[in-house]
Design an enzyme around this catalytic site. Structure first.
Site: not given
Ligand code: 13P
Length: 253
Positions: A13, A15, A97, A169, A215
């Site tokens: 992802n 983002k 999300h 998550e 993470s």
């Molecule tokens: P991180 O891996 O940066 O913690 O983010 C996880 C996430 O939100 C994946 O959608």
């Protein structure tokens, strides 16, 4: 170790990071080292979807979007629909999300409509669920997961849900460097699978892939993937680093 029925899936992802040029470069780097025994999905920002689709064309690496609206077309300024995502070659779409729930007020009821739209267009929905730190401390984790899943999946039959992917998550683990322990993740994943089995039957529950996100890194993926009900990962920060992401997709379980 993941059940043999379920092919592992690792999704990146990206983002709201990366320009068009950076997205194309990263997609090329991932494509060069992606394994075949794992489904690998890249979720770039909307603006980079067509260019990344071009890089991934005829490859085993699949394209995903980070969100979409539930209507297929119409006067909804600023929104992107399932038709648009199909049109640019998406196979997957992240829905619900925690950043969308938190910053944009997305609700479980809205997610039900989005999943409906995804299923109707043959897009694979990756439904994200997970508790906040306060909810975990108040021992509400299972109640939160149950509410999120039951509300978003109300009214669907097992056939409609056959492609569904769930991503667990925990909000406190996202972008914090504080990963859930493999045991914490396994406990939540088993709860999700048992809930799916109770509501939609065991065959569906055994086929739905449940990913862990929060993470995930090169040095914790192996221990996470060794757990029975972890079928893959949804990776944020580390999916922007080619070497780290490639190590993650080449996990050893
Ligand atoms: P991180 O891996 O940066 O913690 O983010 C996880 C996430 O939100 C994946 O959608």
């Amino acid at each position: 170790m993941t059940h043999s029925l379920r092919k592992p899936l690792i999704a990146g992802n990206w983002k709201m990071h990366l320009t068009l040029t950076e997205s194309v470069r990263l997609a090329r780097e991932v494509l060069g080292g992606a394994p075949h025994k794992v489904d690998v999905v890249l979720c770039p920002p909307f603006t980079a979807l067509p260019a990344v689709a071009e890089v991934l064309r005829n490859s085993p690496v699949q394209l995903g979007a980070q969100d979409m609206f539930w209507e297929s077309h119409g006067a909804y300024t600023g929104e992107v629909s399932s038709l648009h995502l199909k049109d640019v070659g998406c196979r997957y779409v992240l829905l619900g999300h925690s950043e969308r729930r938190r910053y944009f007020g997305e609700t479980d009821q809205q997610l039900q409509k989005k999943i409906h739209a995804a299923v109707a267009q043959n897009l694979v929905p990756i439904l994200c669920v997970g508790e906040t730190l306060e909810e975990r401390q108040a021992e509400q984790t299972f109640a939160v997961l149950e509410r999120q899943l039951i509300t978003a999946l109300t009214g669907f039959n097992p056939i409609q849900l056959s492609s569904l992917v769930v991503a667990y998550e925990p909000v406190w683990a996202i972008g914090t460097g504080r990963t859930a322990t493999p045991q914490q993740a396994q406990e939540a994943h088993r709860f999700v699978r048992e809930l799916l089995a109770r509501q939609w039957g065991d065959p569906l529950a055994q086929s739905v892939r449940v990913l862990y996100g929060g993470s995930v890194k090169a040095d914790n993926i192996d221990a996470l993937m060794a757990e029975r009900d972890l079928d893959g990962a949804l990776v944020g920060g580390e999916s922007l680093k080619p070497a780290a992401f490639l190590r993650i997709v080449h996990f050893h379980a």
